[in-house]
Design a protein around this motif. Structure first.
Motif, PDB file in Angstrom:
ATOM      1  N   GLN A 120      -8.554   9.172  11.822  1.00  0.00           N
ATOM      2  CA  GLN A 120      -8.274   9.654   9.983  1.00  0.00           C
ATOM      3  C   GLN A 120      -7.959   7.724  10.258  1.00  0.00           C
ATOM      4  N   ASP A 121      -8.004   6.663   9.864  1.00  0.00           N
ATOM      5  CA  ASP A 121      -7.833   5.574  10.310  1.00  0.00           C
ATOM      6  C   ASP A 121      -7.909   4.983   8.463  1.00  0.00           C
ATOM      7  N   GLU A 122      -7.373   4.883   7.994  1.00  0.00           N
ATOM      8  CA  GLU A 122      -7.622   4.587   6.104  1.00  0.00           C
ATOM      9  C   GLU A 122      -8.780   3.694   6.354  1.00  0.00           C
ATOM     10  N   THR A 123     -10.139   3.847   5.177  1.00  0.00           N
ATOM     11  CA  THR A 123     -10.740   2.877   4.603  1.00  0.00           C
ATOM     12  C   THR A 123     -11.202   2.642   3.569  1.00  0.00           C
ATOM     13  N   TRP A 124     -11.399   2.009   2.645  1.00  0.00           N
ATOM     14  CA  TRP A 124     -12.260   1.633   1.153  1.00  0.00           C
ATOM     15  C   TRP A 124     -13.672   1.894   0.869  1.00  0.00           C
ATOM     16  N   PRO A 125     -13.823   2.945  -0.248  1.00  0.00           N
ATOM     17  CA  PRO A 125     -15.397   2.621  -0.385  1.00  0.00           C
ATOM     18  C   PRO A 125     -15.486   1.107  -0.990  1.00  0.00           C
ATOM     19  N   GLY A 126     -16.740   0.502  -0.651  1.00  0.00           N
ATOM     20  CA  GLY A 126     -16.868  -1.035  -0.854  1.00  0.00           C
ATOM     21  C   GLY A 126     -15.921  -2.110  -0.522  1.00  0.00           C
ATOM     22  N   ARG A 146     -23.409  -3.429   8.686  1.00  0.00           N
ATOM     23  CA  ARG A 146     -23.554  -2.364   9.260  1.00  0.00           C
ATOM     24  C   ARG A 146     -22.423  -1.301   7.721  1.00  0.00           C
ATOM     25  N   HIS A 147     -21.410  -1.700   6.676  1.00  0.00           N
ATOM     26  CA  HIS A 147     -20.922  -1.444   5.534  1.00  0.00           C
ATOM     27  C   HIS A 147     -21.345  -1.846   4.630  1.00  0.00           C
ATOM     28  N   ALA A 204     -12.743   1.995  -6.831  1.00  0.00           N
ATOM     29  CA  ALA A 204     -11.923   2.172  -5.396  1.00  0.00           C
ATOM     30  C   ALA A 204     -10.392   3.254  -5.492  1.00  0.00           C
ATOM     31  N   SER A 205     -10.167   3.283  -7.207  1.00  0.00           N
ATOM     32  CA  SER A 205      -9.138   3.307  -7.515  1.00  0.00           C
ATOM     33  C   SER A 205      -9.401   4.941  -7.139  1.00  0.00           C
ATOM     34  N   GLY A 206      -9.865   5.792  -6.646  1.00  0.00           N
ATOM     35  CA  GLY A 206     -10.122   6.906  -6.952  1.00  0.00           C
ATOM     36  C   GLY A 206      -9.443   7.530  -5.320  1.00  0.00           C
ATOM     37  N   GLY A 207      -9.092   6.988  -5.085  1.00  0.00           N
ATOM     38  CA  GLY A 207      -8.229   7.524  -3.204  1.00  0.00           C
ATOM     39  C   GLY A 207      -9.051   6.556  -2.486  1.00  0.00           C
ATOM     40  N   SER A 208      -8.700   7.118  -0.780  1.00  0.00           N
ATOM     41  CA  SER A 208      -9.295   6.353  -0.377  1.00  0.00           C
ATOM     42  C   SER A 208     -10.056   7.753   1.019  1.00  0.00           C
ATOM     43  N   ARG A 209     -11.180   7.202   1.950  1.00  0.00           N
ATOM     44  CA  ARG A 209     -10.914   8.520   2.359  1.00  0.00           C
ATOM     45  C   ARG A 209     -11.719   7.926   3.987  1.00  0.00           C
ATOM     46  N   SER A 210     -11.620   8.558   4.773  1.00  0.00           N
ATOM     47  CA  SER A 210     -11.146   8.327   6.574  1.00  0.00           C
ATOM     48  C   SER A 210     -12.850   7.869   6.400  1.00  0.00           C
TER      49      SER A 210
END
Length: 572
Positions: free
Chosen positions: A448-454, A482-483, A565-571
């Protein structure tokens, strides 16, 4: 027992002076009692350890006398008891039996003294070069394997004396096979005596640990031998012992060229064991032992002891423990122990002559068995599999190659372990724990830790320098592949140093990433590393916008300024 200190260091203030200048009368009684109590353990063991090396028992007594006195006057550890140890005895015995020592007893004594003189000279030179920092050089896991191997070798070495047989020494496995082949020829009287003494020694240790068990066992063996005439019943006894004061004589230097490789290994183990014992049994009010002064004291103890016929000496853990637990306050306790050794040489030689060799073998084996530590191996394995493998290799190095080569294996393993840790520092991707500003390694346990697209957050630890720069860069590249990020933030909060080669590699990586449309940011650098970066080409290329105070600030900056990335975070 006092907790072990991390390093030996220079004591400061009034504690740095000689111990006798600040001696208190109230310490006389505890020091005297501790010295006598320790003597009851040291004297039987010193004689037993001399037999491990294939030397007469009076050499052990001399080693409990001269080096003990010299160290007490020069050393900085108040509790350390310096004579000889199982490890040093087996190392000396290995060298004396390895070719140059296959001579008559007189030549063996001269070679042993020369070996001790070389060990002393090497320790004194090491002190002059201020090499005291090597006190903790061999890793604990490697030392566990090495000492376990030594313990097993010692037990096998003493089996013939316990069984009343003789074999030709030819290496661990050959010796073991020879003992097995000779078991039918064992002396039943010797076997019975050995069994009785083992039970007595172990029973005393367990039931009355405060008693000097080795002394009581040896005394019982002497009484049985004299009363029952065991020497006439096929039990091997010590025989005539040269009593009296040891005489001063400079060892012959002719074979120094052949002995110096062995002397290096023995010097390393003498200092390593002594330093470990000094740290482990330092009292809460004792000054910290000075590593370089310890080298000098041990060197002088070995060198002067050699001139009186002593074998290689060092601080023993078990006898130091007895000294401390018996109430020793200063090095005066060691002087009392030395006085007891002198009294034994002067007055007790006739009694020692009828002592069964099996009695000393029993003392050696019972004190060597705890060195074989399978529980330590399992404890290491639970924590780190790599260090468990190092311990096993060190153990096999002693058993398969011999004790002196086993030291070389131990040192090389420690070097390899150190190099491996430096060349492969941790490098990993991190994410943010939800609802906090805590960043930790990404794993399935924390999905569940937060990462962000890009955005890719990478943390590197330790020191980045010429030997690991390319490897670290390659591991970061694999994370990028990988990312597929647009921005890579290198978290430097765990970096302790950034050497020029690594800095140049980072600069080259930044240019390469820029060509791919990827930005590199640095965050959380400590002030020293940050200053290095700012003075470099990399600092000029990054500028202030891409040098962030910490990872949290870098994430906030990315989320604020990057529209994708301003739309929020994803898991992740």
């Amino acid at each position: 027992m006092a907790p072990a200190e991390g390093v030996l260091q220079q004591p400061s203030g009034r504690d740095a002076g000689p111990w006798w200048k600040t001696y208190r009368r109230a310490w006389l009684r505890p020091d005297g009692l501790a010295g006598l109590t320790t003597a009851a353990v040291v004297i039987p063991k010193a004689m037993a350890f001399a037999t491990i090396a294939g030397l007469p028992v009076q050499v052990g007594l001399t080693t409990a006398l001269v080096p003990m006195v010299v160290y007490a006057l020069l050393g900085t550890s108040r509790a350390l008891s310096v004579s000889t140890t199982t490890t040093l005895a087996i190392l000396v015995g290995t060298e004396l039996a390895g070719g140059v020592g296959r001579t008559n007893p007189g030549e063996a004594l001269a070679l042993s003294a020369l070996l001790a003189l070389l060990v002393g000279a090497m320790l004194v030179v090491a002190s002059a070069l201020r090499l005291g920092f090597l006190a903790n050089f061999i890793s604990e896991s490697v030392l566990v394997g090495f000492k376990s191997g030594i313990g097993l070798v010692i037990v096998v070495d003493q089996l013939p004396k316990l069984l009343g047989i003789s074999i030709e020494k030819a290496g661990f496995f050959r010796d073991l096979a020879a003992v097995a082949a000779r078991v039918p020829a064992s002396s039943l009287v010797t076997v019975a005596l050995s069994g009785l003494l083992v039970l007595l020694l172990m029973g005393l240790q367990r039931r009355w640990p405060q008693l000097p068990a080795p002394l009581l066992v040896v005394a019982a063996a002497v009484a049985l031998s004299a009363g029952l005439g065991l020497g006439e019943r096929g039990v091997a006894v010590i025989g005539a012992v040269q009593g009296g004061l040891p005489s001063f004589s400079l060892p012959p230097l002719g074979l120094a060229g052949q002995l110096w490789p062995a002397a290096i290994g023995i010097a390393v183990m003498s200092f390593t064991e002594s330093a470990a014992a000094a740290r482990a049994f330092r009292g809460p009010e004792d000054p910290a032992p000075d590593a370089n002064r310890e080298l000098l004291a041990l060197g002088a103890a070995n060198a002067l002891g050699a001139c009186f016929g002593a074998m290689a000496a060092g601080g023993g853990t078990s006898q130091t423990a007895v000294n401390r637990q018996a109430g020793a306050r200063t090095q005066l306790a060691a002087l009392v122990t030395a006085a007891a050794a002198l009294a034994t040489l002067l007055f007790l030689a006739p009694l020692i002559a009828v002592m069964p060799q099996a009695a000393l073998a029993v003392v050696v084996v019972v004190y060597a068995l705890p060195m074989i530590a399978p529980a330590e191996f399992l404890a290491i394995r639970r924590v780190r599999h790599a260090e468990f493998r190092w311990a096993v290799v060190a153990f096999l190095g002693v058993v398969l190659l011999g004790t002196l080569k086993g030291i070389l294996v131990a040192v090389i393993l420690s070097l390899v372990a150190l190099a491996q840790q430096e060349i492969n520092p941790p490098v990993y991707a991190i994410g943010r724990k939800p609802g906090t500003d805590v960043f930790r390694p990404l794993s399935s346990r924390h999905h569940q830790d937060e990462t962000w697209p890009g955005l890719l957050l990478v943390r590197a630890e330790g020191r980045l320098f010429f030997a690991n720069a390319d490897g670290v860069a390659a591991r970061i590249r694999r994370l990028i592949e990988r990312h597929s990020p647009r921005v890579v933030v290198l978290d430097g909060s765990a970096l302790i140093d950034l050497e020029y080669t690594a800095l140049k590699a980072l600069s080259q990586a930044e240019r390469h990433l820029q060509q791919q449309g990827i930005e590199l940011w640095l965050a959380g650098l400590n002030p020293a590393v940050l200053e290095v970066v700012r003075r470099s080409e990399l600092g000029e290329r990054l500028g202030r916008p891409r040098l962030r105070r910490n990872v949290q600030r870098a994430v906030e900056h990315y989320l604020r300024d990057n529209s994708k990335a301003s739309g929020g975070s994803r898991s992740g």
